[in-house]
Design an enzyme around this catalytic site. Sequence first.
Site, short mmCIF file in Angstrom:
data_model
loop_
_atom_site.label_atom_id
_atom_site.label_comp_id
_atom_site.label_asym_id
_atom_site.label_seq_id
_atom_site.Cartn_x
_atom_site.Cartn_y
_atom_site.Cartn_z
CD GLU A 34 -3.18 -0.14 0.00
OE1 GLU A 34 -3.15 0.20 -1.07
OE2 GLU A 34 -3.89 -1.03 0.43
CG HIS A 35 -0.08 4.91 0.82
ND1 HIS A 35 -0.38 6.09 0.07
CD2 HIS A 35 -1.27 4.58 1.38
CE1 HIS A 35 -1.60 6.63 0.57
NE2 HIS A 35 -2.29 5.58 1.37
N GLY A 122 -12.37 2.84 -0.70
CA GLY A 122 -11.05 2.46 -1.07
C GLY A 122 -11.04 1.27 -2.14
CB SER A 124 -10.21 2.04 -7.24
OG SER A 124 -9.51 3.00 -8.04
CD GLU A 158 -8.01 9.29 -9.75
OE1 GLU A 158 -8.46 8.35 -10.44
OE2 GLU A 158 -7.91 9.13 -8.38
CG ASP A 170 -6.26 2.58 -7.38
OD1 ASP A 170 -5.69 1.43 -6.88
OD2 ASP A 170 -6.60 3.63 -6.86
CE1 TYR A 220 -2.61 7.90 -2.75
CE2 TYR A 220 -1.88 9.63 -4.23
CZ TYR A 220 -2.04 8.36 -3.88
OH TYR A 220 -1.59 7.39 -4.73
C1 GLA Z 1 -5.08 5.05 -4.12
C2 GLA Z 1 -4.33 5.57 -5.34
C3 GLA Z 1 -3.43 4.47 -5.70
C4 GLA Z 1 -2.56 3.93 -4.51
C5 GLA Z 1 -3.39 3.58 -3.34
C6 GLA Z 1 -2.52 3.49 -1.95
O1 GLA Z 1 -5.90 4.10 -4.32
O2 GLA Z 1 -5.25 5.74 -6.53
O3 GLA Z 1 -2.59 4.77 -6.53
O4 GLA Z 1 -1.67 4.77 -4.27
O5 GLA Z 1 -4.14 4.76 -3.08
O6 GLA Z 1 -1.88 2.25 -2.27
#
Ligand code: GLA
Length: 386
Positions: A34-35, A122, A124, A158, A170, A220
């Site tokens: 993640e991230h 979360g 997407s 985006e 995503d 973010y």
């Molecule tokens: C969001 C972003 C992704 C990713 C996640 C965290 O979903 O769109 O690109 O960075 O956060 O992992």
Amino acid sequence: MMNYKNEVVRKFADLFSKKPDVYFSPGRINLIGEHIDYNDGYVMPGAINKGVWFAFALNNTDQLNFHAFDLRENLSVPINSLKKTGGWKNYVLGVVNEFVKDGKEIKGFDCVFGGDIPKGAGVSSSAAVEGGLAMVINNVMNFGYDRKHLALICQRAEHDFPGVNCGIMDQYANLFGKKEHVLILDCKAITHEYLPFYFPEYNIILVNSNVHHSLADSAYNQRRRECDEGLKILKQNTGVNSFRAVESDEQLRAVKNQMDETVYRRCLFVVQEILRTKKAAQFLRNRDLESFGKLMFQTHEGLSNLYEVSCEELDFLVNFSAGFEGVAGARLMGGGFGGCTINLVEKKSQEEFMQQIGEVYKQRFGIDANCYEVALADGVHSCDTN
Ligand code: GLA
């Protein structure tokens, strides 16, 4: 239960009196990593069997007509005046705008879209909207882009219109998902391999905290800036030119005194999460779900304490899962500050898990937590209209 595909198609017929092309565009989960998509890491997402249906047809005018089925909202704009607005409109217009920037000649169209994916949770929903629209435009207008190119277009859309500086995970998962598989996505090379994720005794359960703390988007972008700053210091002081080249915490500690304390913590999480995801892929290859799940809990700890993208509600949910016998692993999923946790739950205790977590969460926060069982599914695809 509502059949979204039929409803979307029926709405299209009501509004536009013709037969559309129909596509399904999935949401995504992420098991671990993640991230780190925007930090040159590896991530482990997959597309799911919840998403957005699109009904779409050319209209021989210079107008783009959208109807957002779930919100019951319309948008009509001439092709030559694409501007940033707000909410969902930015996601669809941003995608069209990227084709235009690429020199493609967009034709007027009518489009209805809607689905069963929770928004702001979360999973997407934004990439599902982007990817579905990009694919149907690409196919109907014969632009000939491949899936990777479409993912990159959606990511740029985006960044530009809604203004979220997201990584590639995503959009890539939305387009490349595969039934019963996760992707090991190399976010530096932007390539992937598939790994089977099929454990007949377990299900993937998302628990939606139903909170969405408003700082999510700004925080973010701020995390991205902090990581960029950290990487710059790393590059200046060591031979390392990417987070993935850091092999241990010690290597990072060597430059700790050059960094702001917050920046150091962000970098420490990134370095650990990249190593963790590589380890997790190995556990998955060995079909060792127990060890895999432990890494998910560690990821949550890092996201909460070092990367600071969790919140009280998510920590509470993961903490409950950690103490529940049938859960192999759990953590917050996606950008953070609300949305869902992902849980690997033994089928035989799934009902009890869902009931109990709902009860204790309601008691503690006065909010209902929705639980969804999800399955790994194929990426964006066209559907039968019959
Ligand atoms: C969001 C972003 C992704 C990713 C996640 C965290 O979903 O769109 O690109 O960075 O956060 O992992």
